[in-house]
Design a protein around this motif. Sequence first.
Motif: not given
Length: 425
Positions: A225-231
Amino acid sequence: MSPVTTLSDIQRIKAIVGASSGNLVEWFDFYVYSFFSIYFAHIFFPQGDVTTQLLQTAGVFAAGFLMRPIGGWLFGFIGDRFGRKKSMIISVYIMCFGSLVIAFLPGYNQIGLFAPILLLLVRMLQGLSVGGEYGASATYMSEIATEGKKGFYASFQYVTLIGGQLMAVLTVVILQQLLDNESLRAWGWRIPFLIGAVLSIVALWLRKSLHETSDEAQRTNKNAGSLVYLLRYHWRPFIKVIGITAGGSLSFYTFTTYMQKYLINSVGLDAKTSSMLMTGALLLFMVLQPIAGALSDKMGRKASVIIFAVGLALFTVPIMVYLSTVTSLVLIFLLIFLALVICSFYTAVSGILKAELFPPQLRALGVGLPYAIGNAIFGGSAEFIALVLKQKGMESSFFWYVTAMGIVVLLISITLPNKKAVEKL
Protein backbone atom coordinates in the motif's frame (compact mmCIF):
# COMPACT_ATOMS: atom_id res chain seq x y z
CA MET A 1 0.19 -20.20 -0.94
CA SER A 2 -2.73 -17.86 -1.65
CA PRO A 3 -5.52 -18.11 0.95
CA VAL A 4 -8.04 -18.86 -1.84
CA THR A 5 -6.03 -21.54 -3.64
CA THR A 6 -8.06 -24.40 -2.15
CA LEU A 7 -11.50 -22.90 -2.74
CA SER A 8 -13.96 -24.93 -4.80
CA ASP A 9 -15.67 -23.52 -7.92
CA ILE A 10 -18.88 -23.11 -5.91
CA GLN A 11 -17.07 -21.12 -3.24
CA ARG A 12 -15.48 -18.92 -5.89
CA ILE A 13 -18.85 -18.23 -7.49
CA LYS A 14 -20.32 -17.33 -4.09
CA ALA A 15 -17.39 -14.99 -3.52
CA ILE A 16 -17.95 -13.30 -6.88
CA VAL A 17 -21.65 -12.87 -6.03
CA GLY A 18 -20.79 -11.44 -2.61
CA ALA A 19 -18.27 -8.97 -3.97
CA SER A 20 -20.55 -8.09 -6.87
CA SER A 21 -23.56 -7.38 -4.67
CA GLY A 22 -21.80 -4.53 -2.93
CA ASN A 23 -20.52 -3.24 -6.25
CA LEU A 24 -24.06 -3.23 -7.63
CA VAL A 25 -25.46 -1.31 -4.65
CA GLU A 26 -22.62 1.20 -4.75
CA TRP A 27 -23.23 2.00 -8.39
CA PHE A 28 -27.02 1.98 -8.06
CA ASP A 29 -26.74 4.64 -5.37
CA PHE A 30 -24.26 6.64 -7.42
CA TYR A 31 -26.21 6.53 -10.71
CA VAL A 32 -29.57 7.24 -9.16
CA TYR A 33 -28.32 10.79 -8.80
CA SER A 34 -27.61 11.11 -12.50
CA PHE A 35 -30.79 9.47 -13.76
CA PHE A 36 -33.10 11.35 -11.37
CA SER A 37 -31.40 14.73 -11.70
CA ILE A 38 -33.98 15.82 -14.30
CA TYR A 39 -36.58 15.57 -11.52
CA PHE A 40 -34.77 17.16 -8.57
CA ALA A 41 -32.50 19.76 -10.24
CA HIS A 42 -35.05 22.51 -9.52
CA ILE A 43 -35.20 21.51 -5.83
CA PHE A 44 -31.57 22.45 -5.20
CA PHE A 45 -30.98 24.85 -8.13
CA PRO A 46 -34.27 26.72 -8.72
CA GLN A 47 -32.83 29.44 -10.97
CA GLY A 48 -32.40 29.18 -14.76
CA ASP A 49 -33.72 27.05 -17.63
CA VAL A 50 -33.64 23.27 -17.81
CA THR A 51 -30.18 23.07 -19.40
CA THR A 52 -28.73 25.42 -16.75
CA GLN A 53 -30.23 23.33 -13.93
CA LEU A 54 -28.89 20.12 -15.46
CA LEU A 55 -25.51 21.80 -15.86
CA GLN A 56 -25.45 22.66 -12.15
CA THR A 57 -26.39 19.13 -11.08
CA ALA A 58 -23.80 17.76 -13.51
CA GLY A 59 -21.26 20.01 -11.79
CA VAL A 60 -22.10 18.37 -8.45
CA PHE A 61 -21.86 14.98 -10.18
CA ALA A 62 -18.38 15.91 -11.41
CA ALA A 63 -17.37 17.11 -7.92
CA GLY A 64 -18.13 13.64 -6.60
CA PHE A 65 -15.68 12.28 -9.14
CA LEU A 66 -12.96 14.63 -7.91
CA MET A 67 -13.02 12.79 -4.56
CA ARG A 68 -12.30 9.49 -6.28
CA PRO A 69 -8.50 9.82 -6.32
CA ILE A 70 -8.56 10.31 -2.54
CA GLY A 71 -10.85 7.30 -2.23
CA GLY A 72 -8.62 5.31 -4.59
CA TRP A 73 -5.58 6.07 -2.46
CA LEU A 74 -7.27 5.57 0.94
CA PHE A 75 -9.11 2.35 0.16
CA GLY A 76 -6.22 1.08 -1.96
CA PHE A 77 -3.99 1.47 1.07
CA ILE A 78 -6.55 -0.27 3.29
CA GLY A 79 -6.99 -3.08 0.74
CA ASP A 80 -3.25 -3.75 0.44
CA ARG A 81 -2.39 -3.28 4.12
CA PHE A 82 -5.49 -4.65 5.89
CA GLY A 83 -7.23 -6.78 3.26
CA ARG A 84 -9.55 -6.43 0.27
CA LYS A 85 -12.57 -7.54 2.30
CA LYS A 86 -12.25 -4.81 4.92
CA SER A 87 -11.83 -2.15 2.23
CA MET A 88 -14.99 -3.25 0.41
CA ILE A 89 -17.09 -3.35 3.60
CA ILE A 90 -16.14 0.18 4.66
CA SER A 91 -16.92 1.59 1.20
CA VAL A 92 -20.48 0.21 1.32
CA TYR A 93 -21.06 1.74 4.77
CA ILE A 94 -20.13 5.18 3.44
CA MET A 95 -22.31 4.90 0.34
CA CYS A 96 -25.28 3.80 2.46
CA PHE A 97 -24.92 6.84 4.71
CA GLY A 98 -24.72 9.22 1.76
CA SER A 99 -27.86 7.89 0.09
CA LEU A 100 -29.79 8.10 3.33
CA VAL A 101 -28.82 11.75 3.77
CA ILE A 102 -29.88 12.71 0.23
CA ALA A 103 -33.23 10.94 0.69
CA PHE A 104 -34.13 13.35 3.52
CA LEU A 105 -32.18 16.45 2.44
CA PRO A 106 -34.32 19.65 2.43
CA GLY A 107 -34.40 21.76 -0.71
CA TYR A 108 -33.40 25.34 -1.52
CA ASN A 109 -36.80 26.71 -0.50
CA GLN A 110 -36.37 25.27 3.01
CA ILE A 111 -32.71 25.94 3.88
CA GLY A 112 -31.45 28.19 1.08
CA LEU A 113 -27.83 27.85 -0.02
CA PHE A 114 -27.24 25.10 2.52
CA ALA A 115 -29.25 22.74 0.28
CA PRO A 116 -26.85 22.70 -2.71
CA ILE A 117 -23.84 22.90 -0.35
CA LEU A 118 -24.96 19.83 1.62
CA LEU A 119 -25.79 18.02 -1.61
CA LEU A 120 -22.27 18.74 -2.83
CA LEU A 121 -20.68 17.51 0.41
CA VAL A 122 -22.68 14.28 0.41
CA ARG A 123 -21.85 13.60 -3.23
CA MET A 124 -18.19 14.16 -2.44
CA LEU A 125 -18.46 11.59 0.36
CA GLN A 126 -20.09 9.12 -2.03
CA GLY A 127 -17.36 9.87 -4.57
CA LEU A 128 -14.81 8.89 -1.92
CA SER A 129 -16.65 5.60 -1.44
CA VAL A 130 -16.93 4.76 -5.14
CA GLY A 131 -13.32 5.77 -5.71
CA GLY A 132 -12.31 3.14 -3.18
CA GLU A 133 -14.74 0.50 -4.39
CA TYR A 134 -13.25 -0.02 -7.83
CA GLY A 135 -9.68 -0.87 -6.87
CA ALA A 136 -10.63 -3.24 -4.07
CA SER A 137 -13.35 -5.10 -5.98
CA ALA A 138 -11.31 -5.30 -9.22
CA THR A 139 -8.38 -6.71 -7.27
CA TYR A 140 -10.57 -9.14 -5.36
CA MET A 141 -12.26 -10.50 -8.49
CA SER A 142 -8.96 -10.92 -10.31
CA GLU A 143 -7.52 -12.85 -7.37
CA ILE A 144 -10.52 -15.06 -6.63
CA ALA A 145 -10.79 -16.28 -10.25
CA THR A 146 -9.03 -19.38 -11.58
CA GLU A 147 -6.37 -19.14 -14.28
CA GLY A 148 -7.82 -19.25 -17.79
CA LYS A 149 -11.13 -17.81 -16.61
CA LYS A 150 -9.94 -14.57 -15.05
CA GLY A 151 -11.36 -12.39 -17.83
CA PHE A 152 -14.74 -14.10 -17.56
CA TYR A 153 -14.96 -13.82 -13.77
CA ALA A 154 -13.52 -10.31 -13.59
CA SER A 155 -16.06 -9.10 -16.17
CA PHE A 156 -18.74 -9.43 -13.50
CA GLN A 157 -17.43 -6.24 -11.95
CA TYR A 158 -18.96 -4.33 -14.85
CA VAL A 159 -21.94 -6.70 -14.95
CA THR A 160 -22.83 -5.38 -11.52
CA LEU A 161 -21.70 -1.84 -12.29
CA ILE A 162 -24.03 -1.80 -15.31
CA GLY A 163 -26.57 -3.68 -13.22
CA GLY A 164 -26.51 -0.77 -10.80
CA GLN A 165 -27.16 1.61 -13.67
CA LEU A 166 -29.89 -0.68 -14.96
CA MET A 167 -31.56 -0.84 -11.55
CA ALA A 168 -31.41 2.95 -11.39
CA VAL A 169 -33.01 3.44 -14.79
CA LEU A 170 -35.57 0.69 -14.09
CA THR A 171 -36.47 2.56 -10.93
CA VAL A 172 -37.00 5.64 -13.09
CA VAL A 173 -39.28 3.70 -15.45
CA ILE A 174 -41.33 2.14 -12.64
CA LEU A 175 -41.78 5.41 -10.77
CA GLN A 176 -42.72 7.15 -14.01
CA GLN A 177 -45.55 4.64 -14.37
CA LEU A 178 -46.69 4.91 -10.76
CA LEU A 179 -46.34 8.67 -10.22
CA ASP A 180 -47.17 11.70 -12.34
CA ASN A 181 -44.49 14.20 -13.29
CA GLU A 182 -45.53 16.65 -10.57
CA SER A 183 -45.19 14.04 -7.82
CA LEU A 184 -41.80 12.90 -9.13
CA ARG A 185 -40.53 16.47 -9.10
CA ALA A 186 -41.96 17.15 -5.64
CA TRP A 187 -41.02 14.04 -3.62
CA GLY A 188 -40.90 10.88 -5.74
CA TRP A 189 -37.23 11.37 -6.61
CA ARG A 190 -36.34 10.65 -2.97
CA ILE A 191 -37.61 7.04 -3.13
CA PRO A 192 -34.63 5.50 -5.01
CA PHE A 193 -32.17 6.94 -2.49
CA LEU A 194 -34.08 5.17 0.27
CA ILE A 195 -34.04 1.95 -1.76
CA GLY A 196 -30.26 2.21 -2.14
CA ALA A 197 -29.77 2.63 1.60
CA VAL A 198 -31.86 -0.47 2.32
CA LEU A 199 -30.07 -2.57 -0.31
CA SER A 200 -26.75 -1.70 1.29
CA ILE A 201 -27.71 -3.75 4.34
CA VAL A 202 -27.97 -6.88 2.18
CA ALA A 203 -24.64 -6.12 0.51
CA LEU A 204 -22.93 -5.68 3.86
CA TRP A 205 -24.23 -9.04 5.03
CA LEU A 206 -22.95 -10.76 1.88
CA ARG A 207 -19.55 -9.09 1.99
CA LYS A 208 -18.93 -10.06 5.59
CA SER A 209 -18.91 -13.71 4.50
CA LEU A 210 -16.23 -13.20 1.81
CA HIS A 211 -12.92 -15.08 1.82
CA GLU A 212 -9.93 -12.75 2.02
CA THR A 213 -7.70 -13.08 -1.07
CA SER A 214 -4.55 -11.40 0.26
CA ASP A 215 -2.31 -13.28 2.69
CA GLU A 216 -0.48 -12.14 5.80
CA ALA A 217 2.88 -11.94 4.01
CA GLN A 218 1.48 -9.56 1.40
CA ARG A 219 -0.26 -7.34 3.96
CA THR A 220 2.80 -7.10 6.22
CA ASN A 221 5.21 -6.43 3.36
CA LYS A 222 6.95 -3.11 4.13
CA ASN A 223 5.90 -1.78 0.69
CA ALA A 224 2.26 -2.90 0.94
CA GLY A 225 0.00 0.00 0.00
CA SER A 226 2.97 2.37 -0.29
CA LEU A 227 2.28 5.26 -2.65
CA VAL A 228 5.95 6.26 -2.70
CA TYR A 229 7.04 2.76 -3.71
CA LEU A 230 4.28 2.56 -6.32
CA LEU A 231 5.26 5.85 -7.98
CA ARG A 232 8.98 5.10 -7.78
CA TYR A 233 9.07 1.56 -9.14
CA HIS A 234 5.75 1.08 -10.94
CA TRP A 235 5.15 4.50 -12.49
CA ARG A 236 4.94 3.17 -16.05
CA PRO A 237 1.89 0.93 -15.49
CA PHE A 238 0.50 3.69 -13.24
CA ILE A 239 0.55 6.16 -16.16
CA LYS A 240 -0.84 3.56 -18.56
CA VAL A 241 -3.79 2.84 -16.29
CA ILE A 242 -4.59 6.56 -16.10
CA GLY A 243 -4.52 6.87 -19.90
CA ILE A 244 -6.60 3.78 -20.61
CA THR A 245 -9.09 4.74 -17.89
CA ALA A 246 -9.36 8.26 -19.33
CA GLY A 247 -10.64 7.04 -22.68
CA GLY A 248 -12.58 4.13 -21.23
CA SER A 249 -14.41 6.14 -18.60
CA LEU A 250 -15.12 9.05 -20.93
CA SER A 251 -16.74 6.75 -23.49
CA PHE A 252 -18.59 4.76 -20.83
CA TYR A 253 -20.22 7.82 -19.27
CA THR A 254 -20.88 9.36 -22.67
CA PHE A 255 -22.79 6.32 -23.91
CA THR A 256 -24.60 5.60 -20.62
CA THR A 257 -25.32 8.46 -18.20
CA TYR A 258 -24.98 11.34 -20.67
CA MET A 259 -26.77 9.43 -23.41
CA GLN A 260 -30.08 9.64 -21.56
CA LYS A 261 -29.82 13.43 -21.38
CA TYR A 262 -28.64 13.61 -25.00
CA LEU A 263 -31.73 11.72 -26.12
CA ILE A 264 -33.93 14.23 -24.31
CA ASN A 265 -31.99 17.45 -24.85
CA SER A 266 -30.69 16.97 -28.41
CA VAL A 267 -32.52 14.07 -30.08
CA GLY A 268 -35.86 15.40 -28.82
CA LEU A 269 -37.29 12.31 -27.09
CA ASP A 270 -39.45 12.58 -23.98
CA ALA A 271 -38.10 11.39 -20.63
CA LYS A 272 -40.15 8.16 -20.56
CA THR A 273 -39.10 7.05 -24.06
CA SER A 274 -35.48 7.85 -23.29
CA SER A 275 -35.61 5.80 -20.10
CA MET A 276 -37.18 2.82 -21.86
CA LEU A 277 -34.55 2.85 -24.61
CA MET A 278 -31.69 3.08 -22.11
CA THR A 279 -33.17 0.28 -20.01
CA GLY A 280 -33.15 -2.11 -22.97
CA ALA A 281 -29.69 -1.01 -24.09
CA LEU A 282 -28.17 -1.36 -20.63
CA LEU A 283 -29.68 -4.82 -20.21
CA LEU A 284 -27.97 -6.03 -23.39
CA PHE A 285 -24.79 -4.21 -22.41
CA MET A 286 -24.75 -6.11 -19.12
CA VAL A 287 -25.19 -9.46 -20.90
CA LEU A 288 -22.27 -8.62 -23.20
CA GLN A 289 -19.76 -8.34 -20.33
CA PRO A 290 -19.09 -12.04 -19.59
CA ILE A 291 -19.04 -12.76 -23.32
CA ALA A 292 -16.38 -10.10 -23.91
CA GLY A 293 -14.56 -11.23 -20.77
CA ALA A 294 -14.43 -14.84 -22.00
CA LEU A 295 -13.17 -13.59 -25.38
CA SER A 296 -10.33 -11.79 -23.62
CA ASP A 297 -9.29 -15.10 -22.03
CA LYS A 298 -8.81 -16.41 -25.57
CA MET A 299 -7.34 -13.45 -27.43
CA GLY A 300 -5.76 -11.48 -24.58
CA ARG A 301 -6.55 -8.21 -22.80
CA LYS A 302 -4.32 -6.20 -25.12
CA ALA A 303 -6.23 -7.23 -28.24
CA SER A 304 -9.53 -6.45 -26.53
CA VAL A 305 -8.47 -2.91 -25.60
CA ILE A 306 -7.11 -2.28 -29.11
CA ILE A 307 -10.47 -3.27 -30.61
CA PHE A 308 -12.19 -0.86 -28.21
CA ALA A 309 -9.83 2.01 -29.03
CA VAL A 310 -10.17 1.60 -32.80
CA GLY A 311 -13.96 1.36 -32.55
CA LEU A 312 -14.15 4.46 -30.35
CA ALA A 313 -11.97 6.48 -32.73
CA LEU A 314 -13.87 5.45 -35.85
CA PHE A 315 -17.50 5.35 -34.77
CA THR A 316 -18.12 7.96 -32.03
CA VAL A 317 -18.78 10.92 -34.32
CA PRO A 318 -20.95 9.01 -36.85
CA ILE A 319 -23.06 7.44 -34.09
CA MET A 320 -23.70 10.64 -32.12
CA VAL A 321 -24.31 12.85 -35.16
CA TYR A 322 -26.61 10.33 -36.83
CA LEU A 323 -28.60 9.91 -33.59
CA SER A 324 -29.65 13.57 -33.74
CA THR A 325 -31.03 13.18 -37.29
CA VAL A 326 -33.04 9.94 -37.17
CA THR A 327 -36.63 9.53 -36.00
CA SER A 328 -36.95 5.74 -35.91
CA LEU A 329 -36.81 4.45 -32.32
CA VAL A 330 -35.51 1.11 -33.57
CA LEU A 331 -32.60 2.78 -35.36
CA ILE A 332 -31.89 4.97 -32.33
CA PHE A 333 -31.75 1.86 -30.15
CA LEU A 334 -29.41 0.06 -32.56
CA LEU A 335 -27.05 3.03 -32.67
CA ILE A 336 -26.90 3.16 -28.86
CA PHE A 337 -26.31 -0.59 -28.74
CA LEU A 338 -23.47 -0.33 -31.28
CA ALA A 339 -21.77 2.25 -29.07
CA LEU A 340 -22.12 -0.07 -26.07
CA VAL A 341 -20.75 -3.07 -27.99
CA ILE A 342 -17.61 -1.03 -28.64
CA CYS A 343 -17.42 -0.10 -24.95
CA SER A 344 -17.72 -3.75 -23.93
CA PHE A 345 -14.23 -4.51 -25.21
CA TYR A 346 -12.96 -2.09 -22.53
CA THR A 347 -15.42 -2.58 -19.68
CA ALA A 348 -15.21 -6.39 -19.61
CA VAL A 349 -11.42 -6.36 -19.16
CA SER A 350 -11.03 -3.06 -17.32
CA GLY A 351 -10.36 -4.49 -13.86
CA ILE A 352 -8.36 -7.59 -14.78
CA LEU A 353 -6.19 -5.72 -17.29
CA LYS A 354 -5.10 -3.26 -14.62
CA ALA A 355 -4.77 -5.81 -11.82
CA GLU A 356 -2.37 -7.90 -13.93
CA LEU A 357 0.02 -4.95 -14.17
CA PHE A 358 0.84 -4.78 -10.44
CA PRO A 359 2.28 -7.11 -7.76
CA PRO A 360 -0.10 -8.35 -5.01
CA GLN A 361 1.17 -6.05 -2.24
CA LEU A 362 0.44 -2.97 -4.39
CA ARG A 363 -2.46 -4.24 -6.45
CA ALA A 364 -5.43 -2.54 -4.78
CA LEU A 365 -3.62 0.80 -4.71
CA GLY A 366 -2.07 0.31 -8.16
CA VAL A 367 -5.47 -0.37 -9.69
CA GLY A 368 -7.58 2.00 -7.61
CA LEU A 369 -5.61 5.26 -7.56
CA PRO A 370 -4.70 5.71 -11.26
CA TYR A 371 -8.18 4.51 -12.23
CA ALA A 372 -9.72 7.09 -9.91
CA ILE A 373 -7.53 9.87 -11.33
CA GLY A 374 -8.39 9.07 -14.95
CA ASN A 375 -12.03 8.52 -14.07
CA ALA A 376 -12.33 11.75 -12.10
CA ILE A 377 -10.76 13.97 -14.74
CA PHE A 378 -12.29 12.47 -17.87
CA GLY A 379 -15.29 10.39 -16.77
CA GLY A 380 -16.65 12.74 -14.14
CA SER A 381 -16.42 15.76 -16.41
CA ALA A 382 -18.09 14.11 -19.42
CA GLU A 383 -21.63 15.38 -18.82
CA PHE A 384 -20.41 18.80 -17.70
CA ILE A 385 -18.23 19.36 -20.76
CA ALA A 386 -20.92 18.05 -23.10
CA LEU A 387 -23.56 20.39 -21.64
CA VAL A 388 -21.24 23.41 -21.68
CA LEU A 389 -20.41 22.81 -25.35
CA LYS A 390 -24.11 22.40 -26.13
CA GLN A 391 -24.86 25.74 -24.46
CA LYS A 392 -22.21 27.35 -26.65
CA GLY A 393 -23.58 25.72 -29.81
CA MET A 394 -20.52 23.46 -30.17
CA GLU A 395 -22.01 20.10 -29.23
CA SER A 396 -20.24 18.17 -32.01
CA SER A 397 -16.88 19.22 -30.55
CA PHE A 398 -17.56 16.91 -27.64
CA PHE A 399 -17.83 13.91 -29.99
CA TRP A 400 -14.43 14.74 -31.50
CA TYR A 401 -13.02 14.98 -27.98
CA VAL A 402 -14.19 11.40 -27.28
CA THR A 403 -12.69 10.32 -30.61
CA ALA A 404 -9.33 11.87 -29.71
CA MET A 405 -9.28 9.96 -26.41
CA GLY A 406 -9.89 6.76 -28.36
CA ILE A 407 -6.68 7.46 -30.27
CA VAL A 408 -4.83 8.04 -26.98
CA VAL A 409 -6.01 4.66 -25.67
CA LEU A 410 -4.90 3.01 -28.91
CA LEU A 411 -1.37 4.43 -28.60
CA ILE A 412 -1.12 3.24 -24.98
CA SER A 413 -2.64 -0.18 -25.61
CA ILE A 414 -0.03 -0.93 -28.28
CA THR A 415 2.66 -0.68 -25.57
CA LEU A 416 0.89 -3.08 -23.18
CA PRO A 417 2.56 -6.44 -22.53
CA ASN A 418 0.61 -9.52 -23.47
CA LYS A 419 -0.80 -11.63 -20.66
CA LYS A 420 2.06 -14.14 -20.65
CA ALA A 421 4.58 -11.35 -20.23
CA VAL A 422 2.54 -9.85 -17.40
CA GLU A 423 2.46 -13.13 -15.50
CA LYS A 424 6.26 -13.09 -15.28
CA LEU A 425 6.34 -9.68 -13.56
